[in-house]
Design a protein around this motif. Structure first.
Motif, mmCIF file in Angstrom:
data_model
loop_
_atom_site.group_PDB
_atom_site.id
_atom_site.type_symbol
_atom_site.label_atom_id
_atom_site.label_comp_id
_atom_site.label_asym_id
_atom_site.label_seq_id
_atom_site.Cartn_x
_atom_site.Cartn_y
_atom_site.Cartn_z
ATOM 1 N N ALA A 1 107.668 43.231 78.222
ATOM 2 C CA ALA A 1 107.279 42.814 77.003
ATOM 3 C C ALA A 1 106.073 42.114 76.683
ATOM 4 C CB ALA A 1 108.291 41.926 76.145
ATOM 5 N N ILE A 2 105.785 41.445 77.730
ATOM 6 C CA ILE A 2 104.453 40.918 78.164
ATOM 7 C C ILE A 2 103.317 41.853 78.200
ATOM 8 C CG2 ILE A 2 102.975 39.560 79.508
ATOM 9 C CD1 ILE A 2 105.717 37.966 80.418
ATOM 10 N N ASP A 3 103.531 42.859 78.882
ATOM 11 C CA ASP A 3 102.613 43.903 79.268
ATOM 12 C C ASP A 3 102.442 44.543 77.808
ATOM 13 O OD1 ASP A 3 102.452 43.206 82.001
ATOM 14 O OD2 ASP A 3 103.533 44.980 82.467
ATOM 15 N N GLU A 4 103.535 44.732 77.150
ATOM 16 C CA GLU A 4 103.078 45.414 75.717
ATOM 17 C C GLU A 4 102.251 44.668 74.941
ATOM 18 O OE1 GLU A 4 105.538 47.729 72.208
ATOM 19 O OE2 GLU A 4 106.263 47.466 73.899
ATOM 20 N N ALA A 5 102.671 43.161 74.825
ATOM 21 C CA ALA A 5 101.989 42.116 73.960
ATOM 22 C C ALA A 5 100.267 42.110 74.444
ATOM 23 C CB ALA A 5 102.600 40.859 74.089
ATOM 24 N N VAL A 6 100.236 42.160 75.827
ATOM 25 C CA VAL A 6 98.786 42.218 76.261
ATOM 26 C C VAL A 6 98.031 43.387 76.050
ATOM 27 C CG1 VAL A 6 97.228 42.263 78.370
ATOM 28 C CG2 VAL A 6 99.431 40.616 78.078
ATOM 29 N N GLU A 7 98.778 44.704 75.994
ATOM 30 C CA GLU A 7 98.098 46.001 75.575
ATOM 31 C C GLU A 7 97.793 45.885 74.030
ATOM 32 O OE1 GLU A 7 97.000 48.512 77.235
ATOM 33 O OE2 GLU A 7 97.407 47.506 79.131
ATOM 34 N N ALA A 8 98.591 45.068 73.214
ATOM 35 C CA ALA A 8 98.408 45.136 71.647
ATOM 36 C C ALA A 8 97.102 44.259 71.243
ATOM 37 C CB ALA A 8 99.501 44.811 70.972
ATOM 38 N N ILE A 9 97.260 43.198 72.391
ATOM 39 C CA ILE A 9 96.031 42.128 71.949
ATOM 40 C C ILE A 9 94.699 42.816 72.489
ATOM 41 C CG2 ILE A 9 95.143 39.867 72.647
ATOM 42 C CD1 ILE A 9 98.379 38.966 72.812
ATOM 43 N N MET A 10 94.718 43.423 73.535
ATOM 44 C CA MET A 10 93.459 44.091 74.288
ATOM 45 C C MET A 10 93.094 45.036 73.159
ATOM 46 S SD MET A 10 92.901 42.881 77.292
ATOM 47 C CE MET A 10 91.987 44.112 78.290
ATOM 48 N N LYS B 1 93.694 45.135 69.734
ATOM 49 C CA LYS B 1 93.371 44.715 68.424
ATOM 50 C C LYS B 1 92.635 43.216 68.639
ATOM 51 C CE LYS B 1 97.487 46.766 66.100
ATOM 52 N NZ LYS B 1 98.398 46.156 65.247
ATOM 53 N N GLU B 2 92.692 42.622 69.647
ATOM 54 C CA GLU B 2 92.277 41.288 69.919
ATOM 55 C C GLU B 2 92.954 40.092 69.334
ATOM 56 O OE1 GLU B 2 88.134 40.422 68.999
ATOM 57 O OE2 GLU B 2 87.365 42.398 69.638
ATOM 58 N N THR B 3 93.788 40.496 68.119
ATOM 59 C CA THR B 3 94.627 39.493 67.835
ATOM 60 C C THR B 3 95.739 40.093 67.061
ATOM 61 O OG1 THR B 3 93.845 39.193 65.388
ATOM 62 C CG2 THR B 3 92.974 37.898 67.146
ATOM 63 N N ILE B 4 97.094 39.833 67.142
ATOM 64 C CA ILE B 4 98.331 40.204 66.566
ATOM 65 C C ILE B 4 98.771 39.086 65.764
ATOM 66 C CG2 ILE B 4 98.429 42.078 68.241
ATOM 67 C CD1 ILE B 4 100.808 40.441 69.512
ATOM 68 N N SER B 5 99.563 39.487 64.753
ATOM 69 C CA SER B 5 100.405 38.556 63.831
ATOM 70 C C SER B 5 101.762 38.424 64.474
ATOM 71 C CB SER B 5 100.878 39.137 62.639
ATOM 72 O OG SER B 5 101.702 40.248 62.676
ATOM 73 N N GLY B 6 102.321 37.099 64.035
ATOM 74 C CA GLY B 6 103.657 36.902 64.539
ATOM 75 C C GLY B 6 104.750 37.715 64.492
ATOM 76 N N ASP B 7 104.586 38.461 63.411
ATOM 77 C CA ASP B 7 105.565 39.451 63.030
ATOM 78 C C ASP B 7 105.325 40.794 64.013
ATOM 79 O OD1 ASP B 7 106.668 38.345 60.798
ATOM 80 O OD2 ASP B 7 105.228 39.278 59.562
ATOM 81 N N GLU B 8 104.111 40.979 64.425
ATOM 82 C CA GLU B 8 103.703 42.174 65.321
ATOM 83 C C GLU B 8 104.404 41.506 66.820
ATOM 84 O OE1 GLU B 8 99.750 44.441 63.945
ATOM 85 O OE2 GLU B 8 99.524 41.926 64.416
ATOM 86 N N PHE B 9 104.190 40.433 66.938
ATOM 87 C CA PHE B 9 104.547 39.772 68.416
ATOM 88 C C PHE B 9 106.010 39.977 68.458
ATOM 89 C CE2 PHE B 9 106.210 36.463 70.936
ATOM 90 C CZ PHE B 9 105.606 36.829 72.253
ATOM 91 N N ARG B 10 106.599 39.535 67.469
ATOM 92 C CA ARG B 10 108.289 39.613 67.253
ATOM 93 C C ARG B 10 108.529 41.059 67.418
ATOM 94 N NH1 ARG B 10 107.205 34.976 64.451
ATOM 95 N NH2 ARG B 10 106.653 36.017 62.432
ATOM 96 N N ALA B 11 108.009 42.012 66.714
ATOM 97 C CA ALA B 11 108.539 43.329 66.906
ATOM 98 C C ALA B 11 108.501 43.768 68.358
ATOM 99 C CB ALA B 11 107.359 44.156 66.067
ATOM 100 N N ILE B 12 107.204 43.319 69.082
ATOM 101 C CA ILE B 12 107.391 43.773 70.432
ATOM 102 C C ILE B 12 108.417 43.228 71.213
ATOM 103 C CG2 ILE B 12 105.988 43.365 72.545
ATOM 104 C CD1 ILE B 12 103.259 43.670 70.729
ATOM 105 N N VAL B 13 108.678 41.823 70.853
ATOM 106 C CA VAL B 13 109.704 41.127 71.707
ATOM 107 C C VAL B 13 111.075 41.607 71.448
ATOM 108 C CG1 VAL B 13 110.940 38.964 71.926
ATOM 109 C CG2 VAL B 13 108.303 38.975 72.060
#
Length: 95
Positions: free
Chosen positions: A52-61, A63-75
């Motif tokens: 989950a951490i790796d996927e969140a890092v990829e998304a942030i890399m 887009k630079e930022t992700i919303s709380g909803d995007e983060f929760r969807a990954i988790v």
């Protein structure tokens, strides 16, 4: 201001010096134990949630930022979000 700070520093030093070395050592050991335990818990959390951490890092890399909803969807792909958390989020979204 400097005088007040210096006075405070002197008072703290005097208080520390008035503690017995045995008490100081016991406090230092307990603080180290608590810090070491917290460090091990953090490492375990990273190990347990690495995907989950790796996927969140990829998304942030990407887009630079992700919303709380995007983060929760990954988790949520990797773990169950407790029902009470979902209820709280639904109430917060309704506001």
């Amino acid at each position: 201001l400097v005088a007040a700070w210096s006075g405070d520093m002197i008072m703290r030093m005097m208080a520390r010096n008035s503690m017995s070395e045995k008490l100081q050592s016991a406090i230092d050991r307990e603080v180290k134990r608590i810090a070491d335990e917290a460090y091990q818990v953090a490492l375990q959390q990273i190990r347990d949630n690495r995907e989950a951490i790796d996927e969140a890092v990829e998304a942030i890399m990407e887009k630079e930022t992700i919303s709380g909803d995007e983060f929760r969807a990954i988790v949520e792909k990797y773990t169950e979000i407790p029902a009470e958390n979902k209820k709280f989020l639904a109430k917060a979204a309704a506001l």
